[in-house]
Each structure stands twice: as C-alpha cells, then as structure tokens.
Design an enzyme around this catalytic site. Structure first.
Site, PDB file in Angstrom:
ATOM      1  N   ASP A   1       0.950  -1.185   0.080  1.00  0.00           N
ATOM      2  CA  ASP A   1       0.102   0.041  -0.235  1.00  0.00           C
ATOM      3  C   ASP A   1       0.887   1.225  -0.071  1.00  0.00           C
ATOM      4  O   ASP A   1       1.883   1.384   0.735  1.00  0.00           O
ATOM      5  CB  ASP A   1      -0.835  -0.109   1.271  1.00  0.00           C
ATOM      6  CG  ASP A   1      -2.115   1.004   1.158  1.00  0.00           C
ATOM      7  OD1 ASP A   1      -2.202   1.651   0.111  1.00  0.00           O
ATOM      8  OD2 ASP A   1      -2.817   1.042   2.330  1.00  0.00           O
TER       9      ASP A   1
ATOM     10  N   ASP B   1      -3.359   2.395  -5.581  1.00  0.00           N
ATOM     11  CA  ASP B   1      -2.086   2.359  -4.791  1.00  0.00           C
ATOM     12  C   ASP B   1      -2.097   1.279  -3.759  1.00  0.00           C
ATOM     13  O   ASP B   1      -1.495   1.201  -2.824  1.00  0.00           O
ATOM     14  CB  ASP B   1      -2.332   3.681  -3.793  1.00  0.00           C
ATOM     15  CG  ASP B   1      -3.742   3.797  -3.047  1.00  0.00           C
ATOM     16  OD1 ASP B   1      -4.497   3.167  -3.509  1.00  0.00           O
ATOM     17  OD2 ASP B   1      -3.785   4.648  -2.262  1.00  0.00           O
ATOM     18  N   GLU B   2      -2.743   0.352  -4.152  1.00  0.00           N
ATOM     19  CA  GLU B   2      -2.828  -1.100  -3.249  1.00  0.00           C
ATOM     20  C   GLU B   2      -3.011  -2.324  -3.986  1.00  0.00           C
ATOM     21  O   GLU B   2      -3.730  -2.237  -4.902  1.00  0.00           O
ATOM     22  CB  GLU B   2      -4.003  -0.657  -2.501  1.00  0.00           C
ATOM     23  CG  GLU B   2      -4.269  -1.471  -1.053  1.00  0.00           C
ATOM     24  CD  GLU B   2      -5.419  -1.297  -0.342  1.00  0.00           C
ATOM     25  OE1 GLU B   2      -6.353  -0.142  -0.619  1.00  0.00           O
ATOM     26  OE2 GLU B   2      -5.965  -2.130   0.645  1.00  0.00           O
TER      27      GLU B   2
END
Lengths: 387, 371
Positions: A8, A102-103
């Site tokens: 993350d 983003d993860e």
C-alpha cells in the site's frame, strides 16, 4: 506459511504531489474534490496530524486544516506511477491482485525459492519502489489476506511487518473487530451488543450464535478471527473483457456528443487491448437512456467480428453502427464500449490478405502506442470530428 | 408409373442425391427427389436450388411417368433391400408402392409439378465456355484445394474454389483459401476457360468429388455467367457460381523464401500429428525450429503438458523458429502422395511459408501463428 503480501502506497496521491512539487514537502497536502460536495481522496501525514483523513468531506477538512494545500487529483499521473510500481510487483510474482491504484495483494508463495524469505522479498519490493518511483510503500505480510492487510496498516508509514503463521492469533486477537475489512458501524454495534469488541472475543464466540445474529457473514467472520483465511489472490489473468464507459455530468442529448464519446471510448479500449497484447471479437455498446418513463434501464447491443480486433477505428465503426441502428434515443445518462470474446495474447493466427488499409492502421497504432508509452497519453489527441 | 430397377444402381443414385438435398431447406418440397421413368431409363433429380444433380440408370419401364417423394425415406427403404430388383409403382392419390422380395411399402408421393424441377441453366447459353478434363485430374484438383475453403459465413467470396486459367496455356488453375492458408493447383485441359475467374461453391465441388472416382476418361465442364455445369457419364451436376470477388491470390504467393528444407512427407505428417496432441485445442499451434540438418517440432499446453520431437532433414538455411496451426499442415500433407519428399520454404517467423510436393504445379501457402 506466510506467503501473501499487502502493498500500500503511503498517502499515495498526496505523496505524488509532494514529490512533483518540492515546495509542498513538509506541508499538509490534501488531494480531492474541490467542489462544494467534494471529498478528500488522500491526505499527507502532515494533514493527518490535523485530524483529516480520506473520505472526509473537503469542507470539513478545510475547517480542520485551513492552512493546508488543497489540490485537485491528477489521475493520469497517479496511474502512470501506479503502472510503474505494478511492473515491479510482476517481476517478483505473476499473481498480483490490484485493489486500486495504490494498493495490491501479491501471492509470493512460488517466488520464495527464487528471491528469499517473504521478509526479504518485501524489503526488496519496498526498496525498488522507492528507487523507481521516489515514493514510500508500506508492506504487510502473512498467511492470509486479512492478516497481510492489517499488518500493512500497522506498518504505516513507510514500514514493513510480517506475521508468521504461528504468530497470527497473538497478532489478531487483541485488535478491535473494526480492523477486519467489511466490519462497519452496523456490524460493530451488533457485535458490541453480544459483548464482542476484539477479534479475540469474536473467535471465542460460537459460530452458530454469530450466524443467528449476522447471517452468513457470521461464520465467515468467526473463521477470519480464528486465523482461517483461504481467500486466494485473484490476478487479472482470467479477464474476460475490456471496457470503458462514462456517466454524463448532464444527460447527453446531442448526437454529436454521444458519437464523439463512443469514438473516444473505442480508442481507449483499443489502446488498453494493445498495451496488454490482446484482441477481442465481440464489440458491445452499452447505454442507459434517461428521461420520464425509461427507468434507467441499461441497454446492450453487440456484434461479433469475424476476426479479433485491437484497432480503435474498427471498434468505433462497429460501435457507431450499433448506435445508429438503435431505436432508443437520447437523452442518455451513460454510454460505454466493451470488447469481449478475447483471444489469448498468444498464439495469434496471422492472415494472408491483410489489406493495405489494415496494415497502415497497424503501423499507425504501433506509432501511437509508442508515443503514448514514451510521453504519456496526453501527448497525442485525436482531432475533433475524427473517428 | 410402373417400373423395376436394379437395387445397386438405385441405391447409388439415391445416396448421391442425399448429399445435394438440404433436409432443413426452407422450401420443404426440396427434401423430395423427383423420379421420372421413360425409354428404359429412370431419372432422379435432387436440388437445393444452388446445387442440382440429375442422374439416370437403366430401368424396365412398364408404364412411363413421374412422381416426387421423400428422398430420405426412399433411400432408407431401398437400402434395406436384400433383393436385386426394386419395383416402383405410382398408385391412386399419389401413393408410391415400393416392393422387393416379400416386402412392400406405401410411401406418400407428391405431384412432381409442385417441385420446381431442374433450375434453368445459362451454362450452355451465349457467352458460356466449356472444356474437357480427365476425371482423375478434376478429382485430384478438388481434393487438393477444397479443404482450404473458408467456413466463415461472413466471407462469402472465400466460400468456394476459384477457377481460372493458369499462366501456362492450356492449363486450368484452382485456388482455395480461408484467409490463413491457400492451396493452388494447375492441370491440363482441352477447350476454353472463362476470361475472368469464377468461384465454384464448396458444396457443388464436394458432390462432384463423390461421383468422379467412378468416372473414367474425360468429363465436360461448362461455365456460364451465373452457373457451372459438369457433365458426367450418368449424371449432370449444375451449381450456381459464388458471387463476389476472389482476393488477389498472386499477391500473397511469396516470391522469395530463402530457407528451404527438404523432408520426408510421411515423417513430417506423423511427427506433426503426434506433437499436436499437446497443442492447445483452440489454436492448435505447433512450433517448428529449423537448424542445420534438423527440424524440431514442439507444442505445449499449460493445462496438459508439452511434446517434442525432432527430425533429421536436409536443411542448410538460417536458424528459424516459426509457429503454425497444426491442422493447416496436416491437411495439406494428407493430400500429398505417400513416400514422397516435400519442400518447406520459409521466410521469417511472420511471413508466409510455402509447402510443395514433387509436383511443381501444386503449391500451398500458409501463414504462421505468433506463438
């Protein structure tokens, strides 16, 4: 065995802005909708100190942190960095499940013999991401997705935490039930009524009792709390279609606007197909008319081509023909173009009679893709009124 | 109508008629075969309006006449006969009595006037041309091309075999392609060929191919503006030409294929067949790796496994790796003679390959697969 990583990016959008604009470093930066009813998408750690967090209405954030810098998101830039980061993931394992820009979850079980222990892999990933994107990424690891994700949250900012299989229960049980993804205020309230506030108490409760209170979710939760997490990392390989659609800010009435949107979607989809080295045969046009008595039904119209296609012009022509043959009429609330019946990226049977026209288009597409890859997708835009 | 006809002749004619008749034709009358008896001869007509077959055999005709009846049912009834002769008689109300040995059947017949009959043909009319060709040569030409005809409904101009004159005078050329591979063959004829090529439908050619092995000597082919007719010793087959423009096949015949390998046809065929057992079902790809004196063929399928085999061959060209659909190789190898040599000519991994046997008048071009 711990084999799942949750990666993350720390305050992703805000960190990108701080990296791109050095004068923002050390300042509270918030990225999100700046309009009246906007919501914060990302807050830098400096902003979080003021109590701002993502999903908070921007107006409230402005009250909490009036001196902060508020920016509108630059999604293309974030997507570009995200793609760069994802490429690093793929160097370590093909089994990557992106959750958002983003993860992502990574299953590195099969990579342990190649790259070392799960902790070593996670450190290499973090170092490489920092080196190639300039950004900090926190990583959590464990034998299941739940543990990996919670560990990742605990590791923030810019940290790493691996929970080995024998440590799972010690790690989970003291935590609040709200740490489990999907346990929101409603479930929390029900659990509280049963005298359950930690994951340990959840594990100690009877599965039947939980089922009576929470339905099918109950036994599932009980399993998660007891360290049973068999959900696998779902990668993209089973992808069945590529599509692009949009909801118009105001219902679209103008045929020209609708057709231009269809054309733009066709080119977007074609570009993604080519990026992934794939092609598809079924072109589907989706649209949702609006207006009185049309109750927002979604219509789909499809045509299957004789051979697989990854060319925006060809897709646009088919999608436009589908729209022009349509008896439903504007205003439209939504329109989308999708390509399915995908051929594997390989093998691909080559044709004898490629017309000069299609060879020219192939050459053009290769040139376009190359420019887009090197200079970003803003570098080239189609002229107005062209297909 | 009251006749008797030899079982063997009748079964043969009815069997051929089944191939022409379309049991699901929108015009149900066309599922019937029309029988006509006169002058010591029984004539059978079967048509789907695109392809029509008129055939005849000797018969003892007591009373001449005609009737139409279900082709399928009549075939099944006659085929079961153990007796050498079949008696046919049209009864009241168009019932048709069929009897042999101690069996008798009554089949419902139809007034032959309700059947559209043999479509009128322009193949003998003005502007038509005709030529003669050895039955065995025509049979060979069809066998060596028809498997490459397209099955794609959206490409009707590829749904048949292209017939035109070859560069060499007095030779007929047939070309078939499905857009991925192309077969081309030239054979000698006597007579005239149409100035511009025509496309003969796959079905018509397949039906002729069934009849030709029983023929000997020359057969006559006439080509008109919209039809082609083939005259055989006991039948006439006519077919509507396929409309559309056949693609420019000459443009895809590679001029240069620098890498030429010589192989034994049987070894090549069996190796490709074995290795393709492990190619993926849909794409059916096999990889050919050529290096000096050696051809390695392999296939893999993530769900099943992989296969490898190598052959010693005559090759001194560049090292090259090319993927092909195994079916496209097997189908052409199957029509090349056993115990012969084949030439495999390759350019690059993305350019067409050419396969030739010892006969320089037959070539096969096949596009690779990106594997």
């Amino acid at each position: 065995m711990a084999n799942i990583l949750h990666a993350d990016m720390d305050a992703f959008f805000a960190s990108v802005e701080q990296m791109d604009q050095p004068q923002l470093r050390g300042k509270p930066v918030m990225v999100g909708g700046l309009a009246k009813r906007g919501v914060i998408a990302a807050a830098s750690y400096e902003a979080r100190a003021f109590g701002v967090h993502s999903a908070m209405p921007t107006a409230q954030a402005r009250r909490l942190c009036p001196q902060g810098v508020f920016l509108a998101p630059r999604m293309r830039r974030y997507a570009e960095l995200s793609a760069r980061i994802r490429e690093i993931f793929y160097r370590y394992t093909p089994i990557v499940e992106p959750l958002s820009l983003d993860e992502a979850y990574l299953d590195v079980g099969a990579s342990l013999r190649l790259f070392g222990s799960i902790g070593e892999i996670a450190e290499q990933l973090r170092a490489e991401v920092r080196e190639r994107s300039g950004l900090a990424m926190s990583v959590g690891g464990g034998p299941g997705k739940l543990v990996a994700k919670i560990a990742g949250n605990k590791a923030k900012p810019d940290g790493l935490l691996i929970i080995e299989e024998h440590e799972v229960l010690d790690f989970l049980h003291p935590l609040a039930v709200s740490e489990i993804w999907g346990v929101g205020p409603a479930t929390q309230a029900k659990l509280r009524a049963m005298g359950i506030s930690t994951i340990g108490e959840l594990a100690a409760a009877g599965a039947a009792e939980l089922e009576a209170e929470l339905g099918r979710w109950g036994p599932l939760l009980h399993g998660l709390a007891s360290g049973e997490d068999l959900r696998s990392v779902e990668c993209d390989r089973g992808r069945k279609s590529y599509g692009e659609e949009n909801t118009f800010p105001e219902d679209a009435v103008d045929e020209e606007v609708i057709e231009a949107t269809i054309i733009a979607h066709a080119h977007t989809v074609a570009g993604r197909l080519r990026r992934d080295g794939r092609s598809g045969r079924t072109v589907t046009l989706k649209f949702r008319p609006s207006g009185p008595g049309r109750d927002f039904r979604l219509f789909t119209r499809s045509k299957t081509l004789a051979s697989p296609c990854d060319d925006g012009l060809e897709i646009a022509e088919v999608a436009l023909a589908l729209w022009r043959a349509e008896t439903e009429h504007p205003p439209l609330r939504l329109v989308g173009v999708q390509l399915s019946l995908l051929d594997g990226n390989r093998p691909l049977q080559l044709g004898l009679f490629k017309s000069e026209e299609s060879e020219r288009r192939d050459a053009l597409n290769r040139a376009l893709d190359d420019i887009t890859r090197r200079f970003g997708d803003k570098a080239l835009q189609r002229g107005e009124g062209s297909i | 109508m009251n006749i008797s006809v030899g079982r063997e002749d009748f079964v043969k004619l009815l069997a051929r008629a089944q191939g022409v008749i379309d049991r699901r034709h929108a015009m149900t009358i066309l599922t019937n075969v029309v029988l006509e008896a006169d002058d010591g001869r029984l004539t059978l007509l079967a048509t789907d309006l695109e392809v029509s077959l008129l055939q005849w055999c000797p018969a003892t005709v007591e009373t001449p006449g005609s009737v139409a009846l279900s082709s399928r049912k009549l075939f099944e009834v006659v085929r079961e006969s153990a007796s050498d002769t079949i008696e046919l008689r049209v009864l009241d109300n168009l019932w048709v009595g069929v009897s042999y040995g101690r069996s008798s059947f009554k089949l419902t017949g139809i007034d032959p006037a309700d059947h559209p009959g043999m479509p009128t043909s322009d193949a003998d009319g003005e502007g038509s041309v005709s030529f003669e060709i050895e039955a065995s040569a025509l049979s060979e030409m069809i066998a060596k091309t028809v498997f490459s005809v397209s099955h794609d409904d959206t490409r009707s101009n590829l749904a048949g075999v292209y017939l035109c004159s070859a560069e060499k005078k007095g030779k007929l050329r047939m070309v078939a392609t499905d857009g991925h591979r192309l077969a081309l063959i030239d054979r000698k004829i006597k007579g005239d060929l149409p100035e511009s090529g025509v496309i003969l439908p796959r079905k018509g050619l397949a039906e002729i191919a069934k009849v030709l092995p029983e023929e000997s000597g020359l057969v006559t082919v006439s080509i008109g503006r919209s039809e082609a007719v083939v005259k055989l010793s006991d039948s006439v087959l006519s077919m509507c030409l396929v409309e559309g423009t056949f693609p420019d096949y000459k443009q895809v015949m590679p001029k240069e294929t620098p890498n030429v390998a010589l192989l034994d046809r049987d070894d090549f065929l069996h190796t490709v067949r074995r290795v393709s057992l492990l190619s993926s079902e849909r794409a059916n790809g096999v990889r050919l790796s050529l290096s000096e004196g050696r051809l390695e063929i392999n296939a893999n399928n993530p769900d099943l496994g992989e296969a490898n085999e190598d052959l010693e061959i005559d090759y001194s060209g560049a090292e090259i790796v090319v993927g092909f659909n195994a079916r496209y190789l097997l189908e052409v190898l199957a029509v090349l003679p056993e115990n012969s040599r084949v030439e495999l000519c390759l350019g690059t991994e993305l350019s067409p390959g050419v396969l030739r046997g010892e006969d320089s008048d037959y070539s096969y071009v096949v596009m690779p697969m990106r594997i």
